[in-house]
Design an enzyme around this catalytic site. Structure first.
Site, PDB file in Angstrom:
ATOM      1  N   SER A  95      15.859 -20.769  57.309  1.00 58.79           N
ATOM      2  CA  SER A  95      15.714 -19.420  57.851  1.00 58.79           C
ATOM      3  C   SER A  95      14.894 -18.493  56.969  1.00 58.79           C
ATOM      4  CB  SER A  95      17.079 -18.843  58.191  1.00 58.79           C
ATOM      5  OG  SER A  95      17.600 -19.484  59.334  1.00 58.79           O
ATOM      6  N   TYR A 116      17.503 -18.233  63.943  1.00 56.49           N
ATOM      7  CA  TYR A 116      17.398 -18.118  62.490  1.00 56.49           C
ATOM      8  C   TYR A 116      18.249 -16.949  62.015  1.00 56.49           C
ATOM      9  CZ  TYR A 116      14.186 -14.226  63.223  1.00 56.49           C
ATOM     10  OH  TYR A 116      13.630 -13.036  63.605  1.00 56.49           O
ATOM     11  N   CYS A 117      18.510 -16.948  60.737  1.00 53.65           N
ATOM     12  CA  CYS A 117      19.273 -15.872  60.115  1.00 53.65           C
ATOM     13  C   CYS A 117      18.829 -15.811  58.661  1.00 53.65           C
ATOM     14  CB  CYS A 117      20.772 -16.128  60.257  1.00 53.65           C
ATOM     15  SG  CYS A 117      21.306 -17.703  59.554  1.00 53.65           S
ATOM     16  N   GLY A 118      19.683 -15.418  57.760  1.00 55.38           N
ATOM     17  CA  GLY A 118      19.303 -15.352  56.364  1.00 55.38           C
ATOM     18  C   GLY A 118      19.207 -16.714  55.698  1.00 55.38           C
TER      19      GLY A 118
END
Length: 75
Positions: free
Chosen positions: A59, A31-33
């Site tokens: 995310s 995941y990220c932003g």
């Protein structure tokens, strides 16, 4: 990635993931932003032979918007 935007070699990638506690036997959800940058980690893990890799496509932009979901700052 390297400064020139290319991927590290397999040995370097494997070492980086192992140092982060990611091993091929475990499921990984990257995941990220917003779900875009996480695809590079998922791609690299797939190249290394990890079989159970997913990307949380919304995310943190989705997760953080729901106050009922747990959040914890890392080290």
């Amino acid at each position: 990635t390297r400064e020139d935007g290319t991927l590290r070699n397999a040995a370097e990638l494997r070492q980086s993931f192992q140092q982060a506690g990611i091993v091929p036997e475990n499921k990984v959800v990257a995941y990220c932003g917003g779900g875009i940058a996480a695809t590079l980690d998922a791609f690299a893990l797939a190249l290394l032979g990890n079989k159970d890799v997913a990307v949380y496509d919304n995310s943190l932009s989705e997760w953080a918007a729901d106050p009922s979901l747990p959040m914890q700052a890392g080290d």
